[in-house]
Design a protein around this motif. Structure first.
Motif, PDB file in Angstrom:
ATOM      1  N   ARG A  41       4.020   5.480  -5.714  1.00  0.00           N
ATOM      2  CA  ARG A  41       3.259   6.297  -7.017  1.00  0.00           C
ATOM      3  C   ARG A  41       2.156   6.896  -6.933  1.00  0.00           C
ATOM      4  NH1 ARG A  41       3.704   0.214  -7.185  1.00  0.00           N
ATOM      5  NH2 ARG A  41       1.559   0.133  -6.896  1.00  0.00           N
ATOM      6  N   GLU A  42       1.216   7.261  -6.594  1.00  0.00           N
ATOM      7  CA  GLU A  42       0.355   7.604  -6.529  1.00  0.00           C
ATOM      8  C   GLU A  42       0.531   9.518  -6.311  1.00  0.00           C
ATOM      9  OE1 GLU A  42      -4.034   8.870  -7.141  1.00  0.00           O
ATOM     10  OE2 GLU A  42      -2.526   7.442  -7.882  1.00  0.00           O
ATOM     11  N   TYR A  43       1.238   9.883  -4.771  1.00  0.00           N
ATOM     12  CA  TYR A  43       1.504  11.054  -4.677  1.00  0.00           C
ATOM     13  C   TYR A  43       2.987  11.447  -4.618  1.00  0.00           C
ATOM     14  CZ  TYR A  43      -3.357  10.714  -2.841  1.00  0.00           C
ATOM     15  OH  TYR A  43      -4.764   9.359  -2.809  1.00  0.00           O
ATOM     16  N   GLY A  44       3.555  10.617  -4.184  1.00  0.00           N
ATOM     17  CA  GLY A  44       5.291  10.984  -4.848  1.00  0.00           C
ATOM     18  C   GLY A  44       5.932  11.281  -3.307  1.00  0.00           C
ATOM     19  N   VAL A  45       7.216  10.808  -2.646  1.00  0.00           N
ATOM     20  CA  VAL A  45       7.831  11.299  -1.403  1.00  0.00           C
ATOM     21  C   VAL A  45       7.255  13.179  -0.758  1.00  0.00           C
ATOM     22  CG1 VAL A  45       9.521  11.072   0.101  1.00  0.00           C
ATOM     23  CG2 VAL A  45       9.115   9.368  -0.926  1.00  0.00           C
ATOM     24  N   ALA A  46       7.159  13.688  -1.811  1.00  0.00           N
ATOM     25  CA  ALA A  46       6.856  14.849  -1.186  1.00  0.00           C
ATOM     26  C   ALA A  46       5.479  15.347  -0.525  1.00  0.00           C
ATOM     27  CB  ALA A  46       7.626  15.538  -2.501  1.00  0.00           C
ATOM     28  N   GLN A  47       4.752  14.863  -1.670  1.00  0.00           N
ATOM     29  CA  GLN A  47       3.373  15.171  -1.194  1.00  0.00           C
ATOM     30  C   GLN A  47       2.744  14.449   0.165  1.00  0.00           C
ATOM     31  OE1 GLN A  47       0.024  15.282  -3.772  1.00  0.00           O
ATOM     32  NE2 GLN A  47       0.557  15.988  -5.606  1.00  0.00           N
ATOM     33  N   ILE A  48       3.252  13.565   0.709  1.00  0.00           N
ATOM     34  CA  ILE A  48       3.286  12.076   1.023  1.00  0.00           C
ATOM     35  C   ILE A  48       3.692  13.039   2.214  1.00  0.00           C
ATOM     36  CG2 ILE A  48       4.280  10.424   2.283  1.00  0.00           C
ATOM     37  CD1 ILE A  48       3.587   9.094  -0.881  1.00  0.00           C
ATOM     38  N   ARG A  49       4.907  13.434   2.270  1.00  0.00           N
ATOM     39  CA  ARG A  49       5.993  13.964   3.160  1.00  0.00           C
ATOM     40  C   ARG A  49       4.866  15.441   4.095  1.00  0.00           C
ATOM     41  NH1 ARG A  49      10.866  15.354   1.180  1.00  0.00           N
ATOM     42  NH2 ARG A  49      10.950  13.602   1.501  1.00  0.00           N
ATOM     43  N   GLN A  50       4.812  15.873   3.066  1.00  0.00           N
ATOM     44  CA  GLN A  50       4.075  17.221   4.124  1.00  0.00           C
ATOM     45  C   GLN A  50       2.508  16.886   4.036  1.00  0.00           C
ATOM     46  OE1 GLN A  50       2.450  19.517  -0.516  1.00  0.00           O
ATOM     47  NE2 GLN A  50       2.204  21.883   0.701  1.00  0.00           N
ATOM     48  N   VAL A  51       1.956  16.072   3.422  1.00  0.00           N
ATOM     49  CA  VAL A  51       0.349  15.942   4.256  1.00  0.00           C
ATOM     50  C   VAL A  51       1.016  15.002   5.571  1.00  0.00           C
ATOM     51  CG1 VAL A  51      -1.274  13.907   4.628  1.00  0.00           C
ATOM     52  CG2 VAL A  51      -1.240  15.397   2.249  1.00  0.00           C
ATOM     53  N   LEU A  52       1.864  14.734   5.898  1.00  0.00           N
ATOM     54  CA  LEU A  52       1.487  14.136   6.811  1.00  0.00           C
ATOM     55  C   LEU A  52       2.711  14.789   7.943  1.00  0.00           C
ATOM     56  CD1 LEU A  52       3.817  10.617   6.728  1.00  0.00           C
ATOM     57  CD2 LEU A  52       1.049  10.875   7.122  1.00  0.00           C
ATOM     58  N   PHE A 111      10.155   8.741   5.097  1.00  0.00           N
ATOM     59  CA  PHE A 111       9.160  10.441   4.764  1.00  0.00           C
ATOM     60  C   PHE A 111      10.066  11.732   4.712  1.00  0.00           C
ATOM     61  CE2 PHE A 111       5.697   6.662   4.771  1.00  0.00           C
ATOM     62  CZ  PHE A 111       5.495   7.045   2.899  1.00  0.00           C
ATOM     63  N   SER A 112      11.153  11.150   5.546  1.00  0.00           N
ATOM     64  CA  SER A 112      11.971  12.077   6.274  1.00  0.00           C
ATOM     65  C   SER A 112      11.023  12.800   7.040  1.00  0.00           C
ATOM     66  CB  SER A 112      12.946  12.157   5.307  1.00  0.00           C
ATOM     67  OG  SER A 112      13.876  12.033   4.610  1.00  0.00           O
ATOM     68  N   ILE A 113      10.228  12.584   7.755  1.00  0.00           N
ATOM     69  CA  ILE A 113       8.898  13.246   8.465  1.00  0.00           C
ATOM     70  C   ILE A 113       9.630  13.831   9.738  1.00  0.00           C
ATOM     71  CG2 ILE A 113       6.601  13.411   9.561  1.00  0.00           C
ATOM     72  CD1 ILE A 113       6.825  11.925   6.769  1.00  0.00           C
ATOM     73  N   HIS A 114       9.086  15.428  10.028  1.00  0.00           N
ATOM     74  CA  HIS A 114       9.573  16.116  10.941  1.00  0.00           C
ATOM     75  C   HIS A 114       8.244  16.175  11.501  1.00  0.00           C
ATOM     76  CE1 HIS A 114      13.315  16.791  10.154  1.00  0.00           C
ATOM     77  NE2 HIS A 114      13.618  16.472   9.404  1.00  0.00           N
ATOM     78  N   TRP A 115       8.308  15.472  12.790  1.00  0.00           N
ATOM     79  CA  TRP A 115       6.567  15.253  13.058  1.00  0.00           C
ATOM     80  C   TRP A 115       5.747  16.824  13.638  1.00  0.00           C
ATOM     81  CZ3 TRP A 115       3.231  12.114  11.294  1.00  0.00           C
ATOM     82  CH2 TRP A 115       4.280  10.511  10.048  1.00  0.00           C
ATOM     83  N   ARG A 116       5.099  16.769  13.832  1.00  0.00           N
ATOM     84  CA  ARG A 116       3.942  18.155  15.031  1.00  0.00           C
ATOM     85  C   ARG A 116       3.732  17.379  15.592  1.00  0.00           C
ATOM     86  NH1 ARG A 116      -0.844  21.545  12.566  1.00  0.00           N
ATOM     87  NH2 ARG A 116      -1.723  19.945  13.785  1.00  0.00           N
ATOM     88  N   HIS A 117       3.659  17.636  17.345  1.00  0.00           N
ATOM     89  CA  HIS A 117       3.230  17.214  17.998  1.00  0.00           C
ATOM     90  C   HIS A 117       2.186  18.433  18.612  1.00  0.00           C
ATOM     91  CE1 HIS A 117       6.692  14.047  18.277  1.00  0.00           C
ATOM     92  NE2 HIS A 117       7.459  15.115  17.670  1.00  0.00           N
ATOM     93  N   ALA A 118       1.024  17.574  19.285  1.00  0.00           N
ATOM     94  CA  ALA A 118      -0.292  18.187  20.014  1.00  0.00           C
ATOM     95  C   ALA A 118       0.302  17.989  21.301  1.00  0.00           C
ATOM     96  CB  ALA A 118      -1.239  16.936  19.633  1.00  0.00           C
ATOM     97  N   TYR A 119      -0.428  19.560  21.574  1.00  0.00           N
ATOM     98  CA  TYR A 119      -0.195  19.578  23.094  1.00  0.00           C
ATOM     99  C   TYR A 119      -1.177  19.541  24.096  1.00  0.00           C
ATOM    100  CZ  TYR A 119       4.815  20.953  21.407  1.00  0.00           C
ATOM    101  OH  TYR A 119       6.118  20.784  20.808  1.00  0.00           O
ATOM    102  N   ARG A 120      -1.210  19.240  25.117  1.00  0.00           N
ATOM    103  CA  ARG A 120      -2.470  19.433  25.910  1.00  0.00           C
ATOM    104  C   ARG A 120      -2.638  20.843  26.034  1.00  0.00           C
ATOM    105  NH1 ARG A 120      -2.874  14.242  29.034  1.00  0.00           N
ATOM    106  NH2 ARG A 120      -1.878  12.643  27.418  1.00  0.00           N
ATOM    107  N   SER A 121      -3.488  21.080  26.459  1.00  0.00           N
ATOM    108  CA  SER A 121      -4.238  22.934  27.443  1.00  0.00           C
ATOM    109  C   SER A 121      -3.014  22.654  28.849  1.00  0.00           C
ATOM    110  CB  SER A 121      -5.210  22.934  27.059  1.00  0.00           C
ATOM    111  OG  SER A 121      -5.877  24.126  27.886  1.00  0.00           O
ATOM    112  N   ALA A 122      -3.124  23.835  28.511  1.00  0.00           N
ATOM    113  CA  ALA A 122      -3.257  24.273  30.684  1.00  0.00           C
ATOM    114  C   ALA A 122      -4.284  24.076  30.919  1.00  0.00           C
ATOM    115  CB  ALA A 122      -1.896  25.256  30.318  1.00  0.00           C
ATOM    116  N   HIS A 177       0.811  -1.807   0.313  1.00  0.00           N
ATOM    117  CA  HIS A 177      -0.091  -0.095   0.070  1.00  0.00           C
ATOM    118  C   HIS A 177       0.684   1.225   0.088  1.00  0.00           C
ATOM    119  CE1 HIS A 177      -2.850  -2.836   1.782  1.00  0.00           C
ATOM    120  NE2 HIS A 177      -3.744  -2.851   0.702  1.00  0.00           N
ATOM    121  N   TRP A 178       1.933   1.152   0.681  1.00  0.00           N
ATOM    122  CA  TRP A 178       2.861   2.288   1.065  1.00  0.00           C
ATOM    123  C   TRP A 178       3.383   2.401  -0.516  1.00  0.00           C
ATOM    124  CZ3 TRP A 178       5.997   3.462   5.768  1.00  0.00           C
ATOM    125  CH2 TRP A 178       4.680   2.913   7.188  1.00  0.00           C
TER     126      TRP A 178
END
Length: 87
Positions: free
Chosen positions: A44-55, A75-86, A38-39
Motif C-alpha cells: 500500500r505504501e510503495y507499490g509492488v514496482a517500487q518494492i521490486r526495484q529496491v529488492l 514481487f517477481s524478483i530477479h536477485w543480484r548475487h554477491a560474488y566472492r572476491s578471488a 507488514h508486507w
C-alpha cells in the motif's frame, strides 16, 4: 510509520525513520522480519514496482533465506548475487 512497527526496527531510531527517505531500510526490515500484514502495508505504501526495484538493487544475501523465496514469488524478483572476491 505505524507505532506497532517499532519492534522491527530495534537497531534504528524509529522516530527518525522517514518512509520515503529511508525506503530501502524500511522495505528490507519489513521483508526480513515482518508478517504478511507488514508486507501488505509495504504494498500500500510503495507499490509492488517500487518494492521490486529496491529488492533487485540489493544482494540476495541481504534478505533472509526463509523469506527470500516468498519475496521472489510475490514481487517477481530477479536477485543480484554477491560474488566472492578471488583475492
Amino acid at each position: 510509520m505505524p507505532e506497532r512497527f517499532r519492534p522491527l526496527f530495534w537497531s534504528y531510531r524509529f522516530e527518525d525513520l522517514d518512509p520515503q527517505e529511508h525506503k530501502k531500510t524500511v522495505i528490507v526490515q519489513l521483508v526480513n522480519y515482518g508478517t504478511l500484514t507488514h508486507w501488505r502495508w509495504l504494498i500500500r505504501e510503495y507499490g509492488v514496482a517500487q518494492i521490486r526495484q529496491v529488492l533487485q538493487s540489493i544482494p540476495a544475501t541481504e534478505i533472509n533465506a526463509r523469506t527470500r523465496s516468498l519475496a521472489t514469488l510475490l514481487f517477481s524478483i530477479h536477485w543480484r548475487h554477491a560474488y566472492r572476491s578471488a583475492h
